[in-house]
Design a protein around this motif. Sequence first.
Motif, PDB file in Angstrom:
ATOM      1  N   ALA A  97      77.933 -45.198  -6.339  1.00 44.08           N
ATOM      2  CA  ALA A  97      76.723 -45.452  -5.767  1.00 44.08           C
ATOM      3  C   ALA A  97      75.741 -45.348  -6.736  1.00 44.08           C
ATOM      4  O   ALA A  97      75.672 -44.622  -7.786  1.00 44.08           O
ATOM      5  N   VAL A  98      74.441 -45.897  -6.544  1.00 36.16           N
ATOM      6  CA  VAL A  98      73.440 -46.066  -7.553  1.00 36.16           C
ATOM      7  C   VAL A  98      72.008 -45.769  -7.167  1.00 36.16           C
ATOM      8  O   VAL A  98      71.617 -45.873  -5.748  1.00 36.16           O
ATOM      9  N   ALA A  99      71.443 -44.939  -7.865  1.00 37.69           N
ATOM     10  CA  ALA A  99      69.921 -44.544  -7.348  1.00 37.69           C
ATOM     11  C   ALA A  99      69.091 -44.247  -8.818  1.00 37.69           C
ATOM     12  O   ALA A  99      69.787 -44.592  -9.628  1.00 37.69           O
ATOM     13  N   TRP A 100      67.947 -44.148  -8.524  1.00 37.62           N
ATOM     14  CA  TRP A 100      66.830 -43.758  -9.581  1.00 37.62           C
ATOM     15  C   TRP A 100      67.166 -42.313 -10.182  1.00 37.62           C
ATOM     16  O   TRP A 100      66.763 -41.963 -11.402  1.00 37.62           O
ATOM     17  N   GLY A 101      67.629 -41.445  -9.226  1.00 35.26           N
ATOM     18  CA  GLY A 101      67.827 -40.182  -9.771  1.00 35.26           C
ATOM     19  C   GLY A 101      69.087 -39.588  -8.984  1.00 35.26           C
ATOM     20  O   GLY A 101      69.229 -39.966  -7.862  1.00 35.26           O
ATOM     21  N   CYS A 102      69.605 -38.365  -9.457  1.00 37.94           N
ATOM     22  CA  CYS A 102      70.591 -37.834  -8.755  1.00 37.94           C
ATOM     23  C   CYS A 102      70.148 -36.973  -7.474  1.00 37.94           C
ATOM     24  O   CYS A 102      68.954 -36.514  -7.547  1.00 37.94           O
ATOM     25  N   PRO A 103      70.769 -36.651  -6.446  1.00 39.61           N
ATOM     26  CA  PRO A 103      70.340 -35.986  -5.404  1.00 39.61           C
ATOM     27  C   PRO A 103      69.899 -34.620  -5.750  1.00 39.61           C
ATOM     28  O   PRO A 103      70.633 -34.168  -6.641  1.00 39.61           O
ATOM     29  N   PRO A 109      74.729 -37.332  -0.026  1.00 40.07           N
ATOM     30  CA  PRO A 109      75.148 -38.623  -0.166  1.00 40.07           C
ATOM     31  C   PRO A 109      73.812 -39.553  -0.221  1.00 40.07           C
ATOM     32  O   PRO A 109      73.742 -40.652   0.434  1.00 40.07           O
ATOM     33  N   GLU A 110      72.847 -39.302  -1.103  1.00 43.33           N
ATOM     34  CA  GLU A 110      71.662 -39.895  -1.091  1.00 43.33           C
ATOM     35  C   GLU A 110      71.378 -41.125  -2.225  1.00 43.33           C
ATOM     36  O   GLU A 110      71.054 -40.623  -3.256  1.00 43.33           O
ATOM     37  N   TYR A 111      71.809 -42.372  -1.882  1.00 41.96           N
ATOM     38  CA  TYR A 111      71.783 -43.208  -2.887  1.00 41.96           C
ATOM     39  C   TYR A 111      71.312 -44.645  -2.339  1.00 41.96           C
ATOM     40  O   TYR A 111      71.242 -44.561  -0.999  1.00 41.96           O
ATOM     41  N   ASP A 112      70.730 -45.449  -3.372  1.00 40.24           N
ATOM     42  CA  ASP A 112      70.224 -46.780  -2.792  1.00 40.24           C
ATOM     43  C   ASP A 112      71.249 -47.931  -2.536  1.00 40.24           C
ATOM     44  O   ASP A 112      71.124 -48.960  -1.815  1.00 40.24           O
ATOM     45  N   TYR A 113      72.309 -48.061  -3.494  1.00 43.57           N
ATOM     46  CA  TYR A 113      73.228 -49.149  -3.312  1.00 43.57           C
ATOM     47  C   TYR A 113      74.598 -48.547  -3.554  1.00 43.57           C
ATOM     48  O   TYR A 113      74.993 -47.267  -4.229  1.00 43.57           O
ATOM     49  N   TRP A 114      75.445 -48.958  -2.707  1.00 48.37           N
ATOM     50  CA  TRP A 114      76.779 -48.758  -2.794  1.00 48.37           C
ATOM     51  C   TRP A 114      77.879 -49.847  -3.195  1.00 48.37           C
ATOM     52  O   TRP A 114      77.691 -50.901  -2.924  1.00 48.37           O
TER      53      TRP A 114
END
Length: 124
Positions: A97-103, A109-114
């Motif tokens: 999964a992809v995000a601008w920052g780690c949770p 499981p807080e991400y923007d793209y999977w």
Amino acid sequence: QLQVVESGGGLVQPGGSLRLSCTGSGFDLDLHAIGYVRQAPGKAREGVSCILSGGGSANYAESVKGRFTISRDNAKNTVYLQMNSLKPEDTAVYTCAVAWGCPYNITWPEYDYWGQGTQVTVSS
């Protein structure tokens, strides 16, 4: 279009090892935080590891600390999750999964793209 593709799952005996790969398409992985989230049958999704962008640090859930290692190969636009000393309770679908920052809490499981997920089964 931003896309991540995982590979490397499979069946392994307890105590064995697997390496999962997460390859980016359409964007640079090294500009984003990349995490791995797993979901076992009947259980909620659980983040297991996340690595910050560039040369940033990595974090791990207590359940995998000391056994799993997340790393980047920016030349290949790929993030790896090396899983050692696998246990039956590690059996799950693992998703990149992809995000601008780690949770804030690595298990969230807080991400923007999977990605699509890959099955890991630990069994004798």
